[in-house]
Design an enzyme around this catalytic site. Structure first.
Site, short mmCIF file in Angstrom:
data_model
loop_
_atom_site.label_atom_id
_atom_site.label_comp_id
_atom_site.label_asym_id
_atom_site.label_seq_id
_atom_site.Cartn_x
_atom_site.Cartn_y
_atom_site.Cartn_z
N GLY A 42 17.02 1.24 23.75
CA GLY A 42 18.23 1.37 23.63
C GLY A 42 19.15 0.73 22.96
O GLY A 42 20.03 1.05 22.00
N ASN A 43 18.89 -0.62 22.87
CA ASN A 43 19.55 -1.76 22.10
C ASN A 43 19.12 -1.50 20.47
O ASN A 43 20.15 -1.99 19.53
CB ASN A 43 19.27 -2.94 22.50
N LYS A 47 16.96 -3.17 39.87
CA LYS A 47 17.22 -2.95 38.61
C LYS A 47 18.48 -2.99 38.30
O LYS A 47 19.63 -2.25 38.77
CB LYS A 47 16.81 -1.50 38.31
N LYS A 70 12.24 3.84 30.75
CA LYS A 70 12.12 5.05 29.59
C LYS A 70 10.59 4.75 29.19
O LYS A 70 9.86 5.62 28.68
CB LYS A 70 12.89 4.74 28.51
N LYS A 94 6.76 -2.49 29.22
CA LYS A 94 6.34 -2.05 27.97
C LYS A 94 4.81 -1.97 28.07
O LYS A 94 3.91 -1.34 27.83
CB LYS A 94 6.74 -2.72 26.81
P1 ADP Z 1 14.26 -2.20 24.61
O1 ADP Z 1 15.75 -1.96 24.71
O2 ADP Z 1 13.67 -1.82 23.38
O3 ADP Z 1 13.59 -1.71 25.82
P2 ADP Z 1 14.14 -4.80 25.82
O4 ADP Z 1 15.25 -5.72 25.57
O5 ADP Z 1 14.06 -4.22 26.95
O6 ADP Z 1 14.20 -3.85 24.71
O7 ADP Z 1 12.68 -5.52 25.51
C1 ADP Z 1 12.37 -6.16 24.18
C2 ADP Z 1 12.77 -7.82 24.49
O8 ADP Z 1 11.56 -8.23 25.49
C3 ADP Z 1 12.72 -8.41 23.41
O9 ADP Z 1 13.82 -8.53 22.62
C4 ADP Z 1 12.13 -9.89 23.72
O10 ADP Z 1 13.10 -10.95 23.76
C5 ADP Z 1 11.67 -9.76 25.15
N1 ADP Z 1 10.35 -10.35 25.45
C6 ADP Z 1 10.19 -10.77 27.05
N2 ADP Z 1 8.81 -11.13 26.94
C7 ADP Z 1 8.41 -11.16 25.72
C8 ADP Z 1 7.05 -11.31 25.23
N3 ADP Z 1 5.80 -11.93 25.98
N4 ADP Z 1 6.67 -10.86 23.90
C9 ADP Z 1 7.78 -10.45 23.28
N5 ADP Z 1 8.96 -10.07 23.65
C10 ADP Z 1 9.33 -10.45 24.74
MG MG Z 2 14.21 -2.23 28.00
#
Ligand code: ADP
Ligand code: MG
Length: 307
Positions: free
Chosen positions: A10-11, A126, A208, A270
């Site tokens: 989303g971001n 959440k 998602k 993820k």
């Molecule tokens: P999206 O909106 O794509 O779902 P999120 O913000 O939920 O994105 O997840 C991506 C973020 O996860 C990255 O910007 C990073 O800051 C964070 N992150 C947390 N742990 C890790 C890790 N072990 N390796 C890489 N990124 C990480």
């Molecule tokens: Mg996310």
């Protein structure tokens, strides 16, 4: 043609709290240019996307405007699927035209059946929407909504149950077979459950990436691509001894997950989604950034999770 399920953050696509409609359009167009490059590599694509910032905005509008009836979360999920689906569908269509590719794009309003026995219904964790002061938070809690407090203030928390089945699975398969580019299950899908044999929406949100993983398995794709704002998942993320991951097995991924290397609510879902995809027969799950999507698919970057 090989089918690819792509989940985009989303971001990574747009942040409506900060960007003007013009800026939103620019970001959506950039995203769609990347997707078209992937299509040009010879992939059919099912696209899913986050909706966190958009849900936050709609909730904030409801909180600010007391004279308007608040909508439940399933309806808000549907609203954001429509809004983002429209923007992506139109932009993808335009980018495909510019590239001389004759393909149709369609957004499917998608419901997802969730696990009713999920512990998240008893203890929602959440966080969604904006941060509130204690005064405002009390008013919201009086409406029977749950909130938690952290350093930044109070935030609403809701259940985030596991997705079990895509209601529109068969129709999406037909659309793929007809050669369409499908945008589906935006925001993780509209959460629904069965009641006396009928579907009803519920107050929850679905991750998602987990729904993307479910779709990738259901549609029998070899590769599941998760695009976010980091090029690779890492161990000791953000620390001096950070190690970016190139290729790891599911067992390694499970171990790193247990060791707590991945951020809760960000990278953890993820990696979990990637594990679930491989465990249900998928070949490769890739985590990378939107800008690196093409090299990641070619094997040049990103984190690959394999059997
Ligand atoms: P999206 O909106 O794509 O779902 P999120 O913000 O939920 O994105 O997840 C991506 C973020 O996860 C990255 O910007 C990073 O800051 C964070 N992150 C947390 N742990 C890790 C890790 N072990 N390796 C890489 N990124 C990480
Ligand atoms: Mg996310």
């Amino acid at each position: 043609m090989t089918l690819l399920v792509i989940a985009i953050g989303g971001n990574a696509i747009l942040n409506p709290t900060r960007s003007s409609p013009v800026e939103q359009q620019r970001m959506i167009d950039e995203t769609c240019r990347e997707i078209v490059q992937i299509i040009q590599m010879g992939h059919d694509v099912v696209l899913t996307h986050g909706n966190g910032p958009q849900v936050g905005n709609l909730l904030a509008m409801q909180e600010e405007c007391g004279s308007v009836m608040a909508q439940p979360l399933d309806v808000i999920g549907a609203q954001t699927q429509g809004m983002l689906g429209y923007l992506l569908q139109q932009s993808l269509d335009n980018r495909l035209r510019e590239s001389g590719i004759k393909k149709q794009v369609v957004t499917v309003l998608t419901q997802v059946i969730v696990d009713e026995s999920c512990s998240s219904f008893e203890s929602p964790t959440k966080p969604i929407g904006l941060y509130y002061s204690e005064f405002k938070a009390r008013r919201i809690m009086e409406q029977g909504k749950k909130m938690i407090k952290n350093k930044k203030g109070y935030r609403r928390v809701v259940p985030s149950p596991l997705p079990e089945k895509i209601v529109e699975e068969d129709i999406i398969k037909n659309l793929i077979r007809d050669g369409a580019i499908v945008i589906a299950a935006g925001g993780g899908g509209i959460p629904v459950i069965h009641r006396n044999g009928l579907l009803v929406g519920i107050e929850a949100v679905v991750d998602k990436d987990l729904t993307g993983s479910l779709m990738a398995s259901a549609f029998g794709t070899e590769t599941f691509l998760i695009l976010t704002d980091v090029e690779k998942a890492a161990l000791n993320y953000g620390k001096e001894n950070q190690i970016d991951l190139d290729e790891i097995t599911v067992s390694e991924a499970e171990r790193y997950l247990k060791e707590g290397h991945f951020g809760k609510g960000s990278m953890e879902p993820k990696v979990l989604s990637a594990i679930k995809f491989i465990r249900s027969g998928g070949k490769t799950a890739i985590i990378s950034s939107l800008e690196k999507a093409v090299p990641a698919l070619e094997g040049g970057t990103g984190t690959r999770i394999v059997a």
